[in-house]
Scaffold this motif. Structure first.
Motif, PDB file in Angstrom:
ATOM      1  N   ARG A 136       0.846  -1.193   0.122  1.00  0.00           N
ATOM      2  CA  ARG A 136       0.077  -0.010   0.009  1.00  0.00           C
ATOM      3  C   ARG A 136       0.879   1.278   0.124  1.00  0.00           C
ATOM      4  N   SER A 168      -1.527   4.863  -2.337  1.00  0.00           N
ATOM      5  CA  SER A 168      -0.464   5.405  -1.563  1.00  0.00           C
ATOM      6  C   SER A 168      -0.457   6.842  -1.035  1.00  0.00           C
ATOM      7  N   ARG A 205       0.935   3.370   4.737  1.00  0.00           N
ATOM      8  CA  ARG A 205       0.502   3.604   3.477  1.00  0.00           C
ATOM      9  C   ARG A 205       1.241   4.524   2.715  1.00  0.00           C
ATOM     10  N   GLY A 229      -6.867   9.500   4.353  1.00  0.00           N
ATOM     11  CA  GLY A 229      -6.656   8.973   3.287  1.00  0.00           C
ATOM     12  C   GLY A 229      -7.538   9.488   1.955  1.00  0.00           C
ATOM     13  N   ARG A 284      -8.243   0.792   0.408  1.00  0.00           N
ATOM     14  CA  ARG A 284      -7.230  -0.077   0.643  1.00  0.00           C
ATOM     15  C   ARG A 284      -7.183  -1.276  -0.325  1.00  0.00           C
TER      16      ARG A 284
END
Length: 313
Positions: free
Chosen positions: A77, A83, A150, A300, A313
């Motif tokens: 990830r 990312s 991440r 994210g 994810r």
């Protein structure tokens, strides 16, 4: 070597035969040993040790990314879809476990732009004595680890590594100087019994003195909206039933950490420590992991320009 050994026609053949038998036996032992070692049995003769043993057994060697020591890129990830590489996130754990030992220092007033407020407070606690500062630090650690997995660059405003504070104005400065793409201040509320749920505090439009939130009001709301949706989904908690009109969002102009920020920033009150039902959640490590996951998902989604309902994810 004797002359009669060289002249004997039988002995060379015997030597060759014995050599062949020994070679075959040695090869068989080596093959057997290699097979045992390949099963990852550390006690088997010839089994690899140290780093090699970990690889044979299917376990990452100590200090590898998959152990979380260098950021967890092995889960794919950190440099794949979703990312956060290149993004800077500042996590602000509310309060400090040692604030109560420095009442005079945290009571000193600091300039928050529009007025002056106390440097910091001790925070609240559950009826059983679980302090907000311990909660915020625990969730912040979990959140930091998830964001690093991440690919994000993560900084904490403090890690209980100072006697008190930092003061609210310094907390804002830390995020500003880091050039953060997002800042989240982690808290838990201390409201009345029966007041349940979480809420995200957004900066109001404030201009005065050192404070000017003109450029961050919009981005901070976008961050807060995604954070509210993802936090509720991950934890199963509902938006606060005592403010925000059921939206889980509350706008305030009296918080120095927001007023002095020049980068997108929100506060998250994860629940009410003074309500027994909420307190049972806040003191549960498994729930705190869900909380960290919800915050990471919201951050994210914001940084990647996604809706909080999208599974990144």
């Amino acid at each position: 070597m004797h002359d009669d050994y060289r002249r004997s026609p039988v002995r060379p053949k015997l030597v060759l035969a014995l050599a062949a038998l020994l070679a075959a036996a040695l090869a068989g032992w080596l093959i057997s040993d290699a097979v045992r070692g390949g099963e990852g049995d550390p006690k088997a003769p010839g089994a690899p040790t140290g780093t090699a043993a970990g690889r044979v057994a299917g376990k990452p060697p100590e200090g590898s990314p998959a152990n979380g020591v260098t950021g967890g890129a092995a889960n794919g990830r950190a440099d794949g879809p979703g990312s956060l590489a290149g993004k800077v996130v500042v996590i602000d754990p509310g309060h400090n476990p040692s604030n109560f030992q420095h009442a005079r220092e945290i009571a000193e007033l600091v300039d928050i732009g529009t007025n002056h407020k106390e440097c910091d407070t001790t925070g609240t606690s559950t009826d059983d004595g679980y302090p907000e500062a311990a909660f915020t630090r625990d969730v912040s650690h979990r959140l930091r680890d998830l964001l690093r997995e991440r690919g994000a660059t993560v900084r904490l405003t403090h890690d209980a590594d100072r006697p008190f504070g930092p003061c609210v104005d310094e907390r804002a400065v830390i995020g500003n100087q880091a050039g953060a793409d997002a800042v989240v201040s982690v808290h838990a509320d201390g409201s009345a019994v029966g007041h349940r749920g979480f809420h995200v505090i957004l900066p109001a439009l404030v201009k005065g003195g050192k404070a000017d939130t003109t450029r961050i009001v919009g981005p901070s709301r976008a961050l807060g909206e995604r954070l509210a949706r993802s936090f509720g989904r991950a934890t199963g908690s509902a938006p606060a039933n005592y403010l925000g009109g059921g939206t889980g969002l509350d706008v305030r102009e009296d918080l120095g950490g927001l007023n002095l920020s020049t980068v997108p920033k929100v506060f998250l009150e994860c629940g009410n420590m003074r309500d027994p039902q909420d307190a049972a959640l806040l003191t549960d490590p498994a729930w705190r992991q869900k909380a960290a996951t919800g915050i990471a998902d919201g951050i994210g989604a914001y940084l990647l320009g996604q809706d909080a309902g999208t599974d990144e994810r």
